[in-house]
Design a protein around this motif. Structure first.
Motif, short mmCIF file in Angstrom:
data_model
loop_
_atom_site.label_atom_id
_atom_site.label_comp_id
_atom_site.label_asym_id
_atom_site.label_seq_id
_atom_site.Cartn_x
_atom_site.Cartn_y
_atom_site.Cartn_z
N MET A 154 0.83 -1.21 0.00
CA MET A 154 0.00 0.00 0.00
C MET A 154 0.86 1.26 0.00
O MET A 154 0.46 2.28 -0.53
CB MET A 154 -0.86 0.03 1.26
N LEU A 155 2.04 1.15 0.63
CA LEU A 155 2.90 2.32 0.75
C LEU A 155 3.69 2.56 -0.52
O LEU A 155 4.08 3.68 -0.82
CB LEU A 155 3.85 2.13 1.93
N MET A 156 3.91 1.48 -1.28
CA MET A 156 4.68 1.61 -2.50
C MET A 156 3.85 2.28 -3.60
O MET A 156 4.39 2.88 -4.51
CB MET A 156 5.13 0.24 -3.01
N GLU A 157 2.53 2.15 -3.52
CA GLU A 157 1.67 2.61 -4.60
C GLU A 157 1.85 4.08 -4.92
O GLU A 157 1.95 4.46 -6.06
CB GLU A 157 0.19 2.35 -4.25
N ASP A 158 1.81 4.89 -3.90
CA ASP A 158 2.00 6.33 -4.10
C ASP A 158 2.79 6.84 -2.91
O ASP A 158 2.24 7.40 -1.97
CB ASP A 158 0.65 7.03 -4.23
N ALA A 159 4.09 6.61 -2.97
CA ALA A 159 4.94 6.80 -1.80
C ALA A 159 4.91 8.23 -1.28
O ALA A 159 4.85 8.45 -0.08
CB ALA A 159 6.36 6.38 -2.12
N GLU A 160 4.92 9.20 -2.19
CA GLU A 160 4.97 10.60 -1.75
C GLU A 160 3.71 10.97 -0.97
O GLU A 160 3.76 11.56 0.10
CB GLU A 160 5.16 11.54 -2.94
N HIS A 161 2.57 10.60 -1.56
CA HIS A 161 1.29 10.89 -0.91
C HIS A 161 1.21 10.16 0.43
O HIS A 161 0.80 10.74 1.44
CB HIS A 161 0.14 10.48 -1.83
N ALA A 162 1.60 8.89 0.42
CA ALA A 162 1.54 8.09 1.65
C ALA A 162 2.39 8.74 2.74
O ALA A 162 1.95 8.87 3.89
CB ALA A 162 2.02 6.66 1.37
N LEU A 163 3.58 9.16 2.36
CA LEU A 163 4.49 9.78 3.32
C LEU A 163 3.84 10.99 4.00
O LEU A 163 3.90 11.16 5.21
CB LEU A 163 5.78 10.19 2.61
N VAL A 165 0.55 11.75 4.23
CA VAL A 165 -0.59 11.37 5.07
C VAL A 165 -0.11 10.77 6.38
O VAL A 165 -0.60 11.13 7.47
CB VAL A 165 -1.49 10.35 4.33
N LEU A 166 0.87 9.87 6.29
CA LEU A 166 1.31 9.14 7.49
C LEU A 166 2.06 10.05 8.46
O LEU A 166 1.94 9.90 9.67
CB LEU A 166 2.16 7.95 7.08
N ALA A 167 2.82 11.01 7.91
CA ALA A 167 3.50 11.96 8.79
C ALA A 167 2.46 12.79 9.54
O ALA A 167 2.60 13.05 10.74
CB ALA A 167 4.42 12.86 7.97
N GLY A 168 1.38 13.15 8.84
CA GLY A 168 0.29 13.91 9.48
C GLY A 168 -0.39 13.09 10.57
O GLY A 168 -0.66 13.60 11.66
N LEU A 169 -0.64 11.81 10.28
CA LEU A 169 -1.30 10.96 11.27
C LEU A 169 -0.41 10.79 12.50
O LEU A 169 -0.88 10.80 13.64
CB LEU A 169 -1.65 9.60 10.67
N ARG A 170 0.89 10.65 12.26
CA ARG A 170 1.77 10.50 13.42
C ARG A 170 1.78 11.76 14.27
O ARG A 170 1.75 11.68 15.51
CB ARG A 170 3.19 10.15 12.99
N ASP A 171 1.78 12.93 13.61
CA ASP A 171 1.69 14.19 14.37
C ASP A 171 0.41 14.22 15.21
O ASP A 171 0.40 14.77 16.31
CB ASP A 171 1.70 15.40 13.42
N ASP A 172 -0.65 13.63 14.66
CA ASP A 172 -1.93 13.59 15.39
C ASP A 172 -1.92 12.57 16.53
O ASP A 172 -2.88 12.49 17.30
CB ASP A 172 -3.07 13.22 14.44
N GLY A 173 -0.88 11.72 16.59
CA GLY A 173 -0.83 10.71 17.64
C GLY A 173 -1.41 9.37 17.21
O GLY A 173 -1.97 8.65 18.03
N VAL A 174 -1.29 9.06 15.92
CA VAL A 174 -1.76 7.76 15.41
C VAL A 174 -0.57 7.00 14.82
O VAL A 174 -0.17 7.24 13.68
CB VAL A 174 -2.86 7.95 14.33
#
Ligand code: C2E
Ligand code: MG
Ligand code: MG
Ligand code: MG
Length: 285
Positions: A154-163, A165-174
């Motif tokens: 799932m992360l390989m599909e669109d790595a830039e976008h995934a990065l 989104v996931l950085a944002g979620l981690r900032d949110d505490g997820v």
């Protein structure tokens, strides 16, 4: 040539094709109904800290309580949900079900983080971070209590976008856990660029490890490298004492599998917690 056409997926004139199509449409309707009318259940499978023996979390696994077929597992309907965009309301139902349980269990020993499986479709949805934030705010969910599991592919599909989104979620505490690690084509060096908190070694390696020394080496070195990169390691598919002992000797952090418990209905979780006794640590390990 019906057989051949069917094989290729072009058998538009084959009557069995329209039967399959009709059955699919029925199933889509039933699934939509289940999502909207409380026909899904969230099962929980505990995760154990291998050093302390404490229950350190649970994975949320969805089930469909089908009127005629009984309990239906996710392998039979997640793909259909993804193809029809039902995955969006389904995922939101799963997340909210987890948050409701945690709200109910606040200040009890059942108040452990719950990890939710996301699909690639969820990750592509630009509204995902905001939807998660809204649900967590509504339920008063503390940082770190909701985790997400994503597979490497799932992360390989669109790595830039995934990065992003996931950085944002981690900032949110997820926090992010990588599911089924080792089955995709990514490497730990690629994953080290992503905000990964934990990797889950796929159960095929855990299973092979006992009778195949190369699989054992892969498990051991994956654990070491993950630790060097600051990630924790969960082993999936821990089915026996032998698995547990071997993983403990490799320094694995967390165990999940039938040796501990099968996924259970959420209402059974408090009773299970009450009765649970951690496996004895092997002496001298
Ligand atoms: P997964 O995330 O890798 O979940 C682990 C699966 O392995 C679960 O199957 C669990 O019942 C099974 N399992 C756990 N311990 C053992 C063990 O010791 N031995 C064996 N043989 N199996 C074990 P389940 O619940 O049927 O889920 C299958 C897959 O469906 C999950 O794989 C996940 O990818 C997906 N899934 C489940 N719930 C959701 C959901 O809410 N949303 C999405 N998008 N996918 C989900
Ligand atoms: Mg998972
Ligand atoms: Mg998995
Ligand atoms: Mg797996």
């Amino acid at each position: 040539n019906h057989a051949r056409m069917h094989h290729l997926g072009y058998a538009v004139f084959d009557p069995s094709y329209s039967h399959a199509q009709a059955a699919r449409l029925v199933m889509i309707g039933e699934l939509r109904h289940a999502i909207e009318n409380n026909g899904l259940r969230l099962y929980l499978q505990p995760k154990i800290d291998m050093r302390s023996g404490a229950v350190c979390g649970a994975e949320g696994l969805v089930r469909w309580m089908h009127e005629k077929r009984g309990i239906v597992g996710p392998n039979e309907f997640i793909a259909l949900a993804e193809q029809t965009m039902l995955i969006k309301p389904l995922t939101e139902w799963v997340i909210d079900a987890a948050l409701r349980l945690q709200q109910e269990w606040l200040h009890t020993r059942c108040a452990v983080p719950i990890a939710i499986n996301l699909s690639a479709v969820n990750l592509r949805d630009a509204g995902l971070p905001e939807a998660l934030r809204a649900l967590r705010t509504e339920r008063g969910s503390a940082r770190g209590m909701l985790e997400i599991e994503l597979t490497e592919s799932m992360l390989m599909e669109d790595a830039e976008h995934a990065l992003q989104v996931l950085a944002g979620l981690r900032d949110d505490g997820v926090p992010l856990h990588i599911d089924d690690f080792g089955t995709g084509y990514s490497s730990l060096s690629y994953l080290s660029r992503l905000p990964v908190d934990c990797i889950k070694i796929d159960r095929s390696f855990v299973n092979d490890m006992l009778h195949n020394e190369n699989a054992a080496r892969i498990v051991r070195s994956t654990i070491d490298l993950a630790h060097d990169l600051g990630c924790k390691v969960v082993a999936e598919g821990v089915e026996s004492r032998e698995h547990w002992d071997r993983l403990a000797s490799f320094g694995c952090d967390i165990a999940q599998g039938f040796f501990i418990a099968k996924p259970m209905a959420a209402q059974d979780f408090p009773g299970w917690m009450e009765a649970f006794q951690a496996p004895q640590m092997p002496s001298g390990a």
